[in-house]
Write a protein that holds these residues in place. Structure first.
Motif, short mmCIF file in Angstrom:
data_model
loop_
_atom_site.label_atom_id
_atom_site.label_comp_id
_atom_site.label_asym_id
_atom_site.label_seq_id
_atom_site.Cartn_x
_atom_site.Cartn_y
_atom_site.Cartn_z
N GLY A 133 -14.47 21.57 16.44
CA GLY A 133 -13.91 20.37 15.63
C GLY A 133 -14.34 19.92 14.43
N LEU A 134 -14.44 18.82 13.21
CA LEU A 134 -14.43 18.37 12.14
C LEU A 134 -15.90 18.35 11.42
CD1 LEU A 134 -12.83 18.35 9.59
CD2 LEU A 134 -12.31 15.53 9.69
N VAL A 135 -15.83 19.02 10.11
CA VAL A 135 -16.88 19.11 9.76
C VAL A 135 -16.92 19.20 8.36
CG1 VAL A 135 -17.38 21.58 9.97
CG2 VAL A 135 -19.75 20.38 10.02
N GLN A 136 -18.25 18.78 7.92
CA GLN A 136 -17.65 18.70 6.53
C GLN A 136 -18.18 20.24 5.51
OE1 GLN A 136 -20.28 15.18 5.16
NE2 GLN A 136 -18.38 14.19 4.97
N PRO A 137 -17.75 20.40 4.49
CA PRO A 137 -18.81 21.59 3.56
C PRO A 137 -19.81 21.80 4.04
CG PRO A 137 -16.89 20.95 2.80
CD PRO A 137 -16.56 20.14 3.66
N GLY A 138 -21.01 22.73 3.37
CA GLY A 138 -21.85 22.63 3.68
C GLY A 138 -22.79 22.01 5.32
N GLY A 139 -21.94 22.00 6.38
CA GLY A 139 -22.74 21.61 7.79
C GLY A 139 -22.13 22.91 8.70
N SER A 140 -22.55 21.92 9.50
CA SER A 140 -23.32 23.16 10.77
C SER A 140 -22.01 22.82 12.00
CB SER A 140 -24.91 23.12 11.01
OG SER A 140 -25.30 24.03 10.48
N LEU A 141 -22.32 23.79 12.53
CA LEU A 141 -20.88 23.63 14.16
C LEU A 141 -21.88 24.89 15.18
CD1 LEU A 141 -19.11 21.13 14.55
CD2 LEU A 141 -17.59 23.48 14.31
N ARG A 142 -21.84 24.98 16.32
CA ARG A 142 -22.32 25.53 17.61
C ARG A 142 -21.54 25.70 18.13
NH1 ARG A 142 -26.88 26.19 22.50
NH2 ARG A 142 -25.29 25.16 22.90
N LEU A 143 -20.31 27.21 18.65
CA LEU A 143 -19.70 27.68 19.47
C LEU A 143 -19.88 28.19 20.44
CD1 LEU A 143 -16.76 28.55 16.84
CD2 LEU A 143 -17.01 26.11 17.45
N SER A 144 -19.31 27.84 21.63
CA SER A 144 -19.50 28.02 23.15
C SER A 144 -17.94 28.58 23.84
CB SER A 144 -19.93 27.30 24.00
OG SER A 144 -21.86 26.98 23.61
N THR A 204 -10.41 27.90 19.94
CA THR A 204 -11.34 26.00 19.35
C THR A 204 -11.04 25.98 18.56
OG1 THR A 204 -12.84 24.32 19.99
CG2 THR A 204 -13.44 26.76 19.26
N GLN A 205 -10.30 24.98 18.04
CA GLN A 205 -10.04 24.49 16.48
C GLN A 205 -11.14 23.92 15.80
OE1 GLN A 205 -7.30 24.72 14.54
NE2 GLN A 205 -8.97 24.39 13.07
N VAL A 206 -11.25 24.82 14.55
CA VAL A 206 -12.53 23.96 12.98
C VAL A 206 -11.81 24.24 11.69
CG1 VAL A 206 -14.48 24.96 12.17
CG2 VAL A 206 -14.09 26.24 15.05
N THR A 207 -12.46 22.90 11.63
CA THR A 207 -11.93 22.24 10.46
C THR A 207 -12.34 22.41 9.86
OG1 THR A 207 -9.77 22.03 11.16
CG2 THR A 207 -10.32 20.59 9.35
N VAL A 208 -13.03 22.79 8.51
CA VAL A 208 -13.83 22.67 7.31
C VAL A 208 -13.26 21.16 6.51
CG1 VAL A 208 -15.63 23.11 6.01
CG2 VAL A 208 -15.57 24.54 7.84
N SER A 209 -14.51 20.12 5.64
CA SER A 209 -13.14 19.68 4.88
C SER A 209 -13.77 17.74 4.93
CB SER A 209 -11.91 18.85 5.62
OG SER A 209 -11.33 18.29 4.62
N SER A 210 -13.86 17.94 3.31
CA SER A 210 -14.65 16.29 3.41
C SER A 210 -13.50 15.40 3.79
CB SER A 210 -14.12 16.67 1.97
OG SER A 210 -15.45 17.70 1.54
#
Length: 125
Positions: free
Chosen positions: A10-21, A119-125
């Motif tokens: 998904g979309l997450v801000q810089p410094g954030g976290s995400l868990r992929l499965s 799965t798409q990971v987008t890191v952006s403000s």
């Protein structure tokens, strides 16, 4: 011959976290090394992590070491990738894939067989 399905991107801000499965179906999940790869637009896939069949040891690329953690829960046929302190350069499509125990330690895509769809990971403000 496992079938793998990635989720959690998904979309997450810089410094954030995400868990992929990475959820697997098929025979003998616990006989396979599982790796995580990512691919940014216009670039080749980069191996970022792998885990032993039992989950007792893991390998990380320098680009993610200290920020990402791989784990597996064999009873659920699932491998996870916890991603912390995310950076824009972490953006890409993330894939999981299978390899064999004697090949543990490699992060080269040619050493892996069955692949998920990503799965798409987008890191952006």
């Amino acid at each position: 011959q496992l079938q793998l399905v990635e989720s959690g991107g998904g979309l997450v801000q810089p410094g954030g976290s995400l868990r992929l499965s990475c959820a697997a179906s098929g025979e003998a999940f616990n006989r396979y090394v599982i790796g995580w790869f990512r691919q940014a637009p216009g670039k080749e896939r980069e191996g970022i992590s792998s885990i032993t069949t039992s989950g007792d040891s893991a390998k990380y690329a320098d680009s993610v070491r200290g920020r990402f953690t791989i784990s597996r829960e064999n009873a659920k046929n699932t491998v996870y990738l916890q991603m912390n302190s995310l950076k824009p350069e972490d953006t890409g499509v993330y894939y999981c894939a299978t390899s064999f125990p004697h090949m543990y330690g490699t992060l080269h895509e040619a050493d892996f067989g069955s692949w998920g769809q990503g799965t798409q990971v987008t890191v952006s403000s």
